[in-house]
Design a protein around this motif. Structure first.
Motif, PDB file in Angstrom:
ATOM      1  N   CYS A  45       1.013  -0.938   0.251  1.00  0.00           N
ATOM      2  CA  CYS A  45      -0.367   0.342  -0.191  1.00  0.00           C
ATOM      3  C   CYS A  45       1.235   1.101   0.026  1.00  0.00           C
ATOM      4  CB  CYS A  45      -1.175   0.257   1.260  1.00  0.00           C
ATOM      5  SG  CYS A  45      -2.119   1.173   0.947  1.00  0.00           S
ATOM      6  N   MET A  46      -0.060   2.392  -0.754  1.00  0.00           N
ATOM      7  CA  MET A  46       1.228   3.532  -0.513  1.00  0.00           C
ATOM      8  C   MET A  46       0.656   4.675  -0.197  1.00  0.00           C
ATOM      9  SD  MET A  46       1.442   3.595  -5.123  1.00  0.00           S
ATOM     10  CE  MET A  46       0.578   2.481  -5.225  1.00  0.00           C
ATOM     11  N   THR A  47       0.999   4.931   0.754  1.00  0.00           N
ATOM     12  CA  THR A  47       0.536   6.145   1.954  1.00  0.00           C
ATOM     13  C   THR A  47       0.871   6.806   2.047  1.00  0.00           C
ATOM     14  OG1 THR A  47       1.624   4.185   3.656  1.00  0.00           O
ATOM     15  CG2 THR A  47      -0.469   4.258   3.181  1.00  0.00           C
ATOM     16  N   ASP A  48       1.046   7.936   1.225  1.00  0.00           N
ATOM     17  CA  ASP A  48       1.771   9.366   1.790  1.00  0.00           C
ATOM     18  C   ASP A  48       1.276   9.949   2.488  1.00  0.00           C
ATOM     19  OD1 ASP A  48       3.848   9.217  -0.982  1.00  0.00           O
ATOM     20  OD2 ASP A  48       2.975   8.785  -1.976  1.00  0.00           O
ATOM     21  N   HIS A  49       2.360  10.808   3.173  1.00  0.00           N
ATOM     22  CA  HIS A  49       2.569  11.910   4.171  1.00  0.00           C
ATOM     23  C   HIS A  49       0.894  12.467   4.155  1.00  0.00           C
ATOM     24  CE1 HIS A  49       5.275  10.011   6.072  1.00  0.00           C
ATOM     25  NE2 HIS A  49       5.802  10.735   5.316  1.00  0.00           N
TER      26      HIS A  49
ATOM     27  N   ILE B 206      -4.481  15.587   0.969  1.00  0.00           N
ATOM     28  CA  ILE B 206      -5.064  14.551   1.201  1.00  0.00           C
ATOM     29  C   ILE B 206      -5.915  14.195  -0.374  1.00  0.00           C
ATOM     30  CG2 ILE B 206      -7.088  15.662   2.455  1.00  0.00           C
ATOM     31  CD1 ILE B 206      -6.893  12.380   3.694  1.00  0.00           C
ATOM     32  N   TYR B 207      -6.443  14.603  -1.126  1.00  0.00           N
ATOM     33  CA  TYR B 207      -6.794  14.795  -1.728  1.00  0.00           C
ATOM     34  C   TYR B 207      -6.591  14.702  -3.757  1.00  0.00           C
ATOM     35  CZ  TYR B 207     -11.337  15.825   1.110  1.00  0.00           C
ATOM     36  OH  TYR B 207     -13.117  15.782   2.215  1.00  0.00           O
ATOM     37  N   PHE B 208      -5.431  15.283  -3.412  1.00  0.00           N
ATOM     38  CA  PHE B 208      -4.164  14.862  -4.269  1.00  0.00           C
ATOM     39  C   PHE B 208      -3.811  13.844  -4.403  1.00  0.00           C
ATOM     40  CE2 PHE B 208      -0.070  16.304  -5.933  1.00  0.00           C
ATOM     41  CZ  PHE B 208       0.015  16.315  -7.137  1.00  0.00           C
ATOM     42  N   ILE B 209      -3.204  13.202  -3.366  1.00  0.00           N
ATOM     43  CA  ILE B 209      -2.829  12.447  -3.180  1.00  0.00           C
ATOM     44  C   ILE B 209      -3.624  11.514  -3.636  1.00  0.00           C
ATOM     45  CG2 ILE B 209      -1.394  10.531  -1.527  1.00  0.00           C
ATOM     46  CD1 ILE B 209      -0.903  13.377   0.179  1.00  0.00           C
ATOM     47  N   VAL B 210      -5.006  11.105  -3.046  1.00  0.00           N
ATOM     48  CA  VAL B 210      -5.308   9.577  -2.623  1.00  0.00           C
ATOM     49  C   VAL B 210      -5.907   9.732  -4.355  1.00  0.00           C
ATOM     50  CG1 VAL B 210      -7.384   8.618  -2.991  1.00  0.00           C
ATOM     51  CG2 VAL B 210      -6.311   9.879  -0.759  1.00  0.00           C
ATOM     52  N   GLU B 211      -5.877  11.212  -5.053  1.00  0.00           N
ATOM     53  CA  GLU B 211      -6.247  10.870  -6.466  1.00  0.00           C
ATOM     54  C   GLU B 211      -5.544  10.403  -7.368  1.00  0.00           C
ATOM     55  OE1 GLU B 211      -7.797  13.820 -10.215  1.00  0.00           O
ATOM     56  OE2 GLU B 211      -7.863  14.862  -7.807  1.00  0.00           O
ATOM     57  N   ASN B 212      -4.959  10.789  -7.371  1.00  0.00           N
ATOM     58  CA  ASN B 212      -3.587  10.753  -8.510  1.00  0.00           C
ATOM     59  C   ASN B 212      -2.758   9.105  -7.864  1.00  0.00           C
ATOM     60  OD1 ASN B 212      -2.412  12.928 -10.248  1.00  0.00           O
ATOM     61  ND2 ASN B 212      -3.349  13.440  -8.374  1.00  0.00           N
ATOM     62  N   VAL B 213      -3.433   8.947  -6.954  1.00  0.00           N
ATOM     63  CA  VAL B 213      -2.490   6.875  -6.265  1.00  0.00           C
ATOM     64  C   VAL B 213      -3.829   5.953  -6.974  1.00  0.00           C
ATOM     65  CG1 VAL B 213      -0.986   5.744  -4.428  1.00  0.00           C
ATOM     66  CG2 VAL B 213      -0.470   7.893  -4.813  1.00  0.00           C
TER      67      VAL B 213
ATOM     68  N   VAL C  53      -2.830   6.604   3.023  1.00  0.00           N
ATOM     69  CA  VAL C  53      -2.587   7.921   3.189  1.00  0.00           C
ATOM     70  C   VAL C  53      -2.008   7.611   4.610  1.00  0.00           C
ATOM     71  CG1 VAL C  53      -4.009   9.288   2.136  1.00  0.00           C
ATOM     72  CG2 VAL C  53      -4.929   8.551   4.069  1.00  0.00           C
ATOM     73  N   GLU C  54      -0.629   8.382   4.488  1.00  0.00           N
ATOM     74  CA  GLU C  54      -0.641   8.219   6.327  1.00  0.00           C
ATOM     75  C   GLU C  54      -0.607  10.007   7.041  1.00  0.00           C
ATOM     76  OE1 GLU C  54       3.671   7.710   9.477  1.00  0.00           O
ATOM     77  OE2 GLU C  54       3.873   7.848   7.346  1.00  0.00           O
ATOM     78  N   LEU C  55      -1.667  10.018   7.488  1.00  0.00           N
ATOM     79  CA  LEU C  55      -1.685  11.280   8.167  1.00  0.00           C
ATOM     80  C   LEU C  55      -1.117  11.547   8.966  1.00  0.00           C
ATOM     81  CD1 LEU C  55      -5.923  10.714   8.870  1.00  0.00           C
ATOM     82  CD2 LEU C  55      -4.856  11.779   6.891  1.00  0.00           C
ATOM     83  N   THR C  56      -0.363  12.573   9.168  1.00  0.00           N
ATOM     84  CA  THR C  56       1.252  12.727   9.609  1.00  0.00           C
ATOM     85  C   THR C  56       0.707  14.261  10.595  1.00  0.00           C
ATOM     86  OG1 THR C  56       2.542  11.413   7.598  1.00  0.00           O
ATOM     87  CG2 THR C  56       3.331  12.978   9.585  1.00  0.00           C
TER      88      THR C  56
ATOM     89  N   ARG D 256     -10.648   8.529   3.942  1.00  0.00           N
ATOM     90  CA  ARG D 256     -11.928   7.694   3.494  1.00  0.00           C
ATOM     91  C   ARG D 256     -13.175   7.523   2.786  1.00  0.00           C
ATOM     92  NH1 ARG D 256      -9.946   3.369   6.380  1.00  0.00           N
ATOM     93  NH2 ARG D 256     -10.192   3.211   9.067  1.00  0.00           N
ATOM     94  N   ASP D 257     -13.790   8.622   2.668  1.00  0.00           N
ATOM     95  CA  ASP D 257     -14.436   9.283   2.009  1.00  0.00           C
ATOM     96  C   ASP D 257     -14.168   9.997   0.683  1.00  0.00           C
ATOM     97  OD1 ASP D 257     -16.537   9.872   3.826  1.00  0.00           O
ATOM     98  OD2 ASP D 257     -15.721  11.808   4.013  1.00  0.00           O
ATOM     99  N   ALA D 258     -12.626   9.887   0.944  1.00  0.00           N
ATOM    100  CA  ALA D 258     -11.776  10.602  -0.908  1.00  0.00           C
ATOM    101  C   ALA D 258     -10.975   8.956  -1.243  1.00  0.00           C
ATOM    102  CB  ALA D 258     -10.303  10.817  -0.089  1.00  0.00           C
ATOM    103  N   GLY D 259     -11.510   7.826  -0.559  1.00  0.00           N
ATOM    104  CA  GLY D 259     -10.745   6.694  -1.667  1.00  0.00           C
ATOM    105  C   GLY D 259      -9.787   6.226  -0.586  1.00  0.00           C
ATOM    106  N   ALA D 260      -9.920   6.603  -0.138  1.00  0.00           N
ATOM    107  CA  ALA D 260      -8.657   5.826   0.639  1.00  0.00           C
ATOM    108  C   ALA D 260      -8.365   4.630   1.465  1.00  0.00           C
ATOM    109  CB  ALA D 260      -7.707   6.441   1.974  1.00  0.00           C
ATOM    110  N   GLN D 261      -7.930   3.713   1.133  1.00  0.00           N
ATOM    111  CA  GLN D 261      -7.821   1.744   0.811  1.00  0.00           C
ATOM    112  C   GLN D 261      -7.282   1.938   2.259  1.00  0.00           C
ATOM    113  OE1 GLN D 261      -6.397   1.019  -3.021  1.00  0.00           O
ATOM    114  NE2 GLN D 261      -7.833  -0.447  -3.176  1.00  0.00           N
ATOM    115  N   VAL D 262      -6.622   2.440   2.623  1.00  0.00           N
ATOM    116  CA  VAL D 262      -5.935   2.234   3.935  1.00  0.00           C
ATOM    117  C   VAL D 262      -5.663   2.777   4.377  1.00  0.00           C
ATOM    118  CG1 VAL D 262      -3.986   1.156   5.584  1.00  0.00           C
ATOM    119  CG2 VAL D 262      -4.396   0.022   3.943  1.00  0.00           C
TER     120      VAL D 262
END
Length: 216
Positions: free
Chosen positions: A33-37, A43-50, A69-72, A87-93
């Motif tokens: 799983c890719m979990t960027d900071h 947050i929306y930019f990361i989840v949408e692109n990955v 994502v890794e909430l940091t 989770r609403d943005a679509g993060a699986q983990v």
């Protein structure tokens, strides 16, 4: 091997998703799983692109890949809200950057993250009895990390998880190719933290449960 905590160029990692996944696949990982900071700003930019990469390219690899994502360094009173947004943005983990001994993470982060029901509490440092018991109750996995610095308290985390029956997972927190450790070193780090062979094997089962939840 399963890794639920890695980073790409979408935060402070060195690799684009395609190369990170390919390197993990070659080493022998079966899920990643890719979990960027992430915080409010990205947050929306990361989840949408990955997530777009996962959906379009995932079928071309012999490895299960997920977008998270890794909430940091989130202020503890805002953690529950941010978990919901992830989770609403679509993060699986959803991973939470825990109270590692090598960064100035705000006190109360571990407890707030567990209460919010994150999937993994990363490098939780000197996690307390209260926090570990709650993690066991809520099914939040605690991380044993192969990453230097964050790993200073692996032994404490393993002992607390055993005491309270909390789930453990082993993650790399990979930021660069050298951080993707192989099977032998993963096992050595886990056993070096005081885990038994059976406890180490159970970490992979715990991680696989999270992967299966994502695949539904």
């Amino acid at each position: 091997m399963i890794d639920l905590h890695t980073h790409t160029v979408f935060s402070d990692g060195e690799l684009i998703p395609a190369e990170l996944v390919r390197r993990a696949e070659v080493i022998g990982y079966k899920a990643l799983c890719m979990t960027d900071h992430a915080d409010e700003s990205n947050i929306y930019f990361i989840v949408e692109n990955v997530l777009r990469f996962v959906k379009k390219h995932g079928h071309f690899y012999d490895i299960n890949i997920m977008a998270g994502v890794e909430l940091t360094h989130i202020a503890p009173p805002l953690i529950a809200e941010m978990v919901g947004k992830a989770r609403d943005a679509g993060a699986q983990v959803v991973v939470m950057h825990g109270e590692t001994p090598v960064e100035p993470v705000a006190p109360g982060t571990n407890l707030a993250a567990i209460e919010a029901g994150v999937d993994v509490l990363a490098h939780p440092g000197l996690i307390t009895d209260e926090e570990t018991a709650l993690a066991a109750e809520k099914g939040v996995a605690l991380e044993i990390t192969t990453r230097g610095g964050h790993s200073y308290t692996n032994g404490h985390v393993a002992a607390m998880a055993r005491k309270h029956g909390a789930k453990l997972v082993v993650n790399n927190d990979a930021h660069a190719p050298r951080d993707l450790v192989g099977a032998t070193l993963r096992r050595t780090i886990a056993l070096g933290a005081g885990m038994t062979v059976e406890e180490y094997r159970r970490t992979e089962a715990n991680a696989w449960e999270i992967v299966q939840k994502c695949m539904r």
